[in-house]
Design a protein around this motif. Structure first.
Motif, mmCIF file in Angstrom:
data_model
loop_
_atom_site.group_PDB
_atom_site.id
_atom_site.type_symbol
_atom_site.label_atom_id
_atom_site.label_comp_id
_atom_site.label_asym_id
_atom_site.label_seq_id
_atom_site.Cartn_x
_atom_site.Cartn_y
_atom_site.Cartn_z
ATOM 1 N N GLN A 100 1.343 9.900 -5.214
ATOM 2 C CA GLN A 100 1.742 11.241 -4.803
ATOM 3 C C GLN A 100 2.556 11.970 -5.864
ATOM 4 O O GLN A 100 2.849 13.144 -5.713
ATOM 5 C CB GLN A 100 2.496 11.189 -3.473
ATOM 6 N N SER A 108 2.159 2.002 -3.437
ATOM 7 C CA SER A 108 1.082 2.552 -4.257
ATOM 8 C C SER A 108 0.791 3.997 -3.864
ATOM 9 O O SER A 108 0.558 4.847 -4.721
ATOM 10 C CB SER A 108 -0.184 1.704 -4.114
ATOM 11 N N GLU A 109 0.806 4.257 -2.564
ATOM 12 C CA GLU A 109 0.585 5.612 -2.072
ATOM 13 C C GLU A 109 1.678 6.554 -2.584
ATOM 14 O O GLU A 109 1.397 7.672 -3.026
ATOM 15 C CB GLU A 109 0.557 5.618 -0.550
ATOM 16 N N PHE A 145 0.835 -1.192 0.000
ATOM 17 C CA PHE A 145 0.000 0.000 0.000
ATOM 18 C C PHE A 145 0.874 1.249 0.000
ATOM 19 O O PHE A 145 0.580 2.227 -0.696
ATOM 20 C CB PHE A 145 -0.942 0.001 1.207
ATOM 21 N N THR A 176 -7.468 10.696 -1.674
ATOM 22 C CA THR A 176 -7.136 10.174 -0.358
ATOM 23 C C THR A 176 -5.838 9.370 -0.416
ATOM 24 O O THR A 176 -4.966 9.494 0.432
ATOM 25 C CB THR A 176 -8.284 9.305 0.180
ATOM 26 N N TRP A 177 -5.730 8.531 -1.433
ATOM 27 C CA TRP A 177 -4.549 7.703 -1.605
ATOM 28 C C TRP A 177 -3.299 8.549 -1.801
ATOM 29 O O TRP A 177 -2.197 8.185 -1.403
ATOM 30 C CB TRP A 177 -4.733 6.783 -2.791
ATOM 31 N N ALA A 178 -3.486 9.707 -2.430
ATOM 32 C CA ALA A 178 -2.355 10.606 -2.675
ATOM 33 C C ALA A 178 -2.063 11.506 -1.467
ATOM 34 O O ALA A 178 -1.191 12.360 -1.549
ATOM 35 C CB ALA A 178 -2.641 11.456 -3.908
ATOM 36 N N GLY A 179 -2.784 11.299 -0.392
ATOM 37 C CA GLY A 179 -2.546 12.081 0.817
ATOM 38 C C GLY A 179 -3.344 13.360 0.852
ATOM 39 O O GLY A 179 -3.078 14.249 1.653
#
Length: 123
Positions: free
Chosen positions: A55, A50-51, A47, A116-119
């Motif tokens: 980004q 992927s994160e 994860f 969300t995944w990209a922060g």
């Protein structure tokens, strides 16, 4: 001789966009397959990796474009298949608007998830 068959009327915008999106999807899927199966093996992807990819603006933008393109390609294909099967009138209109609303919801949720995944913004 066998006749040429297509569920799209050739020369139309729907026909053209179906081909353009298909070509784009083939390239992006090849990139995805190369990245996750040759550069990094699928079993090694975490994860966090992927994160980190999400980004980067280039990867994030590509995934958003992939989401929109895949959604359009799939919905356009379903819609045209139904037109090809003879669906017309109010039923076709109802199906069209159902597909449009479902597509919009899918894209909105996909973008929220990507952010969300990209922060970014939490869902």
């Amino acid at each position: 001789m066998a006749e040429r068959y297509s569920s799209f009327q050739g020369g139309t915008q729907r026909w053209l966009w179906q081909r353009i999106t298909a070509a784009f999807l083939v390239v992006v899927l090849a990139f995805h397959f190369f990245l996750l199966h040759f550069v990094n093996h699928a079993s090694e992807v975490t994860f966090g990796m992927s994160e980190a990819r999400m980004q980067t603006l280039t990867y994030f933008s590509l995934m958003i474009l992939f989401l929109i393109t895949a959604t359009f390609h799939g919905v356009n294909g379903v819609y045209n298949a139904l037109v090809n099967q003879g669906l017309t009138g109010q039923k076709l209109t109802a199906v069209k608007w159902t597909l449009i609303v479902a597509s919009a919801l899918l894209i909105v949720q996909g973008v929220r998830t990507a952010l969300t995944w990209a922060g970014g913004v939490p869902i």
